[in-house]
Scaffold this motif. Structure first.
Motif, PDB file in Angstrom:
ATOM      1  N   ALA A   1      -3.716   5.205   1.912  1.00  0.00           N
ATOM      2  CA  ALA A   1      -3.733   3.742   1.867  1.00  0.00           C
ATOM      3  C   ALA A   1      -3.471   3.200   0.469  1.00  0.00           C
ATOM      4  CB  ALA A   1      -5.067   3.226   2.397  1.00  0.00           C
ATOM      5  N   ASP A   2      -4.017   3.848  -0.559  1.00  0.00           N
ATOM      6  CA  ASP A   2      -3.825   3.378  -1.931  1.00  0.00           C
ATOM      7  C   ASP A   2      -2.369   3.524  -2.369  1.00  0.00           C
ATOM      8  OD1 ASP A   2      -6.478   2.675  -2.241  1.00  0.00           O
ATOM      9  OD2 ASP A   2      -7.065   4.626  -3.068  1.00  0.00           O
ATOM     10  N   GLU A   3      -1.739   4.639  -1.995  1.00  0.00           N
ATOM     11  CA  GLU A   3      -0.325   4.844  -2.340  1.00  0.00           C
ATOM     12  C   GLU A   3       0.548   3.805  -1.645  1.00  0.00           C
ATOM     13  OE1 GLU A   3       0.259   9.602  -3.060  1.00  0.00           O
ATOM     14  OE2 GLU A   3      -0.137   8.942  -1.001  1.00  0.00           O
ATOM     15  N   PHE A   4       0.247   3.553  -0.377  1.00  0.00           N
ATOM     16  CA  PHE A   4       1.017   2.567   0.378  1.00  0.00           C
ATOM     17  C   PHE A   4       0.878   1.186  -0.260  1.00  0.00           C
ATOM     18  CE2 PHE A   4       1.629  -0.620   3.639  1.00  0.00           C
ATOM     19  CZ  PHE A   4       2.781  -0.192   4.279  1.00  0.00           C
ATOM     20  N   LYS A   5      -0.352   0.834  -0.623  1.00  0.00           N
ATOM     21  CA  LYS A   5      -0.592  -0.475  -1.237  1.00  0.00           C
ATOM     22  C   LYS A   5       0.197  -0.622  -2.528  1.00  0.00           C
ATOM     23  CE  LYS A   5      -4.166  -3.372  -3.325  1.00  0.00           C
ATOM     24  NZ  LYS A   5      -5.614  -3.573  -3.576  1.00  0.00           N
ATOM     25  N   SER A   6       0.186   0.402  -3.372  1.00  0.00           N
ATOM     26  CA  SER A   6       0.898   0.360  -4.638  1.00  0.00           C
ATOM     27  C   SER A   6       2.390   0.116  -4.429  1.00  0.00           C
ATOM     28  CB  SER A   6       0.678   1.671  -5.401  1.00  0.00           C
ATOM     29  OG  SER A   6       1.411   1.684  -6.605  1.00  0.00           O
ATOM     30  N   LYS A   7       2.975   0.761  -3.436  1.00  0.00           N
ATOM     31  CA  LYS A   7       4.399   0.613  -3.169  1.00  0.00           C
ATOM     32  C   LYS A   7       4.699  -0.739  -2.521  1.00  0.00           C
ATOM     33  CE  LYS A   7       5.277   5.567  -2.860  1.00  0.00           C
ATOM     34  NZ  LYS A   7       6.213   5.602  -3.995  1.00  0.00           N
ATOM     35  N   LEU A   8       3.780  -1.214  -1.677  1.00  0.00           N
ATOM     36  CA  LEU A   8       3.982  -2.513  -1.033  1.00  0.00           C
ATOM     37  C   LEU A   8       3.968  -3.638  -2.065  1.00  0.00           C
ATOM     38  CD1 LEU A   8       4.319  -4.046   1.639  1.00  0.00           C
ATOM     39  CD2 LEU A   8       1.827  -4.181   1.797  1.00  0.00           C
ATOM     40  N   VAL A   9       3.121  -3.512  -3.075  1.00  0.00           N
ATOM     41  CA  VAL A   9       3.078  -4.507  -4.150  1.00  0.00           C
ATOM     42  C   VAL A   9       4.450  -4.624  -4.819  1.00  0.00           C
ATOM     43  CG1 VAL A   9       2.154  -5.005  -6.443  1.00  0.00           C
ATOM     44  CG2 VAL A   9       0.605  -4.295  -4.615  1.00  0.00           C
ATOM     45  N   LYS A  10       5.145  -3.504  -4.953  1.00  0.00           N
ATOM     46  CA  LYS A  10       6.449  -3.492  -5.632  1.00  0.00           C
ATOM     47  C   LYS A  10       7.573  -4.029  -4.748  1.00  0.00           C
ATOM     48  CE  LYS A  10       5.317   0.484  -8.577  1.00  0.00           C
ATOM     49  NZ  LYS A  10       5.668   1.890  -8.905  1.00  0.00           N
ATOM     50  N   VAL A  11       7.625  -3.581  -3.489  1.00  0.00           N
ATOM     51  CA  VAL A  11       8.774  -3.928  -2.643  1.00  0.00           C
ATOM     52  C   VAL A  11       8.540  -5.161  -1.765  1.00  0.00           C
ATOM     53  CG1 VAL A  11       9.536  -1.537  -2.608  1.00  0.00           C
ATOM     54  CG2 VAL A  11       8.059  -2.358  -0.782  1.00  0.00           C
ATOM     55  N   GLN A  12       7.268  -5.500  -1.513  1.00  0.00           N
ATOM     56  CA  GLN A  12       6.902  -6.713  -0.767  1.00  0.00           C
ATOM     57  C   GLN A  12       7.321  -6.732   0.704  1.00  0.00           C
ATOM     58  OE1 GLN A  12       5.325  -9.777  -2.740  1.00  0.00           O
ATOM     59  NE2 GLN A  12       4.741  -7.743  -3.407  1.00  0.00           N
ATOM     60  N   LYS A  13       7.847  -5.597   1.202  1.00  0.00           N
ATOM     61  CA  LYS A  13       8.235  -5.527   2.607  1.00  0.00           C
ATOM     62  C   LYS A  13       7.950  -4.142   3.156  1.00  0.00           C
ATOM     63  CE  LYS A  13      11.786  -9.039   3.407  1.00  0.00           C
ATOM     64  NZ  LYS A  13      13.187  -9.276   3.831  1.00  0.00           N
ATOM     65  N   ALA A  14       7.597  -4.104   4.435  1.00  0.00           N
ATOM     66  CA  ALA A  14       7.385  -2.819   5.098  1.00  0.00           C
ATOM     67  C   ALA A  14       7.710  -2.986   6.578  1.00  0.00           C
ATOM     68  CB  ALA A  14       5.940  -2.357   4.929  1.00  0.00           C
ATOM     69  N   GLU A  15       7.991  -1.862   7.208  1.00  0.00           N
ATOM     70  CA  GLU A  15       8.214  -1.878   8.649  1.00  0.00           C
ATOM     71  C   GLU A  15       6.929  -1.472   9.358  1.00  0.00           C
ATOM     72  OE1 GLU A  15      11.867  -0.288  10.952  1.00  0.00           O
ATOM     73  OE2 GLU A  15      10.444   1.383  10.895  1.00  0.00           O
ATOM     74  N   ILE A  16       6.637  -2.150  10.443  1.00  0.00           N
ATOM     75  CA  ILE A  16       5.470  -1.791  11.248  1.00  0.00           C
ATOM     76  C   ILE A  16       5.933  -1.523  12.674  1.00  0.00           C
ATOM     77  CG2 ILE A  16       3.219  -2.485  12.104  1.00  0.00           C
ATOM     78  CD1 ILE A  16       2.866  -4.284   9.777  1.00  0.00           C
ATOM     79  N   VAL A  17       5.634  -0.335  13.163  1.00  0.00           N
ATOM     80  CA  VAL A  17       5.907  -0.019  14.569  1.00  0.00           C
ATOM     81  C   VAL A  17       4.563  -0.039  15.275  1.00  0.00           C
ATOM     82  CG1 VAL A  17       6.877   1.612  16.203  1.00  0.00           C
ATOM     83  CG2 VAL A  17       7.860   1.436  13.906  1.00  0.00           C
TER      84      VAL A  17
END
Length: 219
Positions: free
Chosen positions: A73-89
Motif C-alpha cells: 500500500a505504501d509503494e502504491f501511494k508513493s507512485k499515485l502521488v506522482k502520476v495522479q492516475k490509476a486503473e481500478i478493476v
C-alpha cells in the motif's frame, strides 16, 4: 490426505470435483487457489466470531514492460502521488467486473490511501456487491513504446471493459479512420476477449468501431 511440507508451503491432494468447486470462487485475473481458500476461511471464521462483514480484497500493482509487479500500500501511494492516475478493476459477487480510471488530482503525501479508496471508487461496496478490487499504476512509457496513444488505450480499455495490461498484451490493432466519419477501429487478431463489452462491435467482421462520441474526444 497426504502432505509434504517445504518451507512455508504444504502440498496436498483434492478430488477433481472439489477443485472445480474451488475454481468457481476465483475472483479476478490474477487470483490463485490459495487466495480463494483464504477468503472462504475468512468467511467461516468471521461467521463464527460474529464479526462485521469483511471488506473487499484489495491488490496493488504497477505495470512494467510486458507484465506487472505487486506493490504494498505504501509503494502504491508513493507512485499515485506522482502520476495522479490509476486503473481500478472492480469485481462483483456475480462474477462480472468493471474497468475504471481513478483520477486522483488532489491526492498527495498527506492523503489517506485506504480512506480515499473506500469513500471514492469503492463507496457503497456492500450495496453494489463488490468483492475485490485490483488497483494498478499505469506504465505510459511502455504503451508509447508499443506505438499506441496513452489516451486512446485508456479510453478503449474502459469502454470495452478490458484491463489495460490485458489489452496491450493482446494481439490487437488500433487504427484511426476518417471515412465516412472519424472513428477508431479495433481488431483483436486472436479473438475478442469473452468478457469484453459489446459497445461498437460489428459481428460481421468481429471488429469494434468507436466514434468520437463514444470516445468523448476528437480523433
Amino acid at each position: 490426505m497426504s502432505k509434504a511440507m517445504n518451507n512455508n508451503l504444504i502440498d496436498f491432494s483434492v478430488s477433481k470435483s472439489t477443485y472445480e468447486r474451488l475454481e468457481k470462487h476465483a475472483v479476478g485475473f490474477n487470483d490463485t487457489a490459495d487466495r480463494a481458500i483464504n477468503r472462504l476461511l475468512d468467511l467461516v471464521e468471521s461467521s463464527k466470531e460474529n464479526t462485521t462483514e469483511l471488506k473487499p480484497e484489495l491488490t496493488f500493482t504497477e505495470q512494467i514492460d510486458g507484465g506487472y509487479r505487486g506493490l504494498d500500500a505504501d509503494e502504491f501511494k508513493s507512485k499515485l502521488v506522482k502520476v495522479q492516475k490509476a486503473e481500478i478493476v472492480i469485481h462483483y459477487a456475480d462474477g462480472s467486473h468493471k474497468v475504471k480510471i481513478w483520477t486522483a488530482n488532489k491526492f498527495n503525501r498527506e492523503s489517506k490511501l485506504l480512506a480515499n479508496i473506500w469513500s471514492g471508487p469503492l463507496r457503497d461496496w456492500k450495496k453494489k456487491g463488490i468483492v475485490r478490487a485490483e488497483l494498478e499504476i499505469y506504465n505510459d512509457k511502455f504503451i508509447k513504446e508499443l506505438g499506441h496513444s496513452v489516451t486512446l488505450v485508456r479510453k478503449v480499455s474502459k469502454l470495452l471493459n478490458i484491463p489495460t495490461r490485458l489489452l496491450i498484451q493482446s494481439n490487437v490493432e488500433i487504427e484511426i479512420n476518417h471515412d465516412p466519419i472519424p472513428h477508431l477501429k479495433i481488431n483483436f487478431l486472436e479473438g475478442t476477449p469473452k468478457y469484453a463489452s459489446s459497445l461498437g462491435l460489428n459481428v460481421e467482421d468481429n471488429c469494434y468501431y468507436l466514434t468520437e462520441k463514444d470516445l468523448g474526444l476528437t480523433l
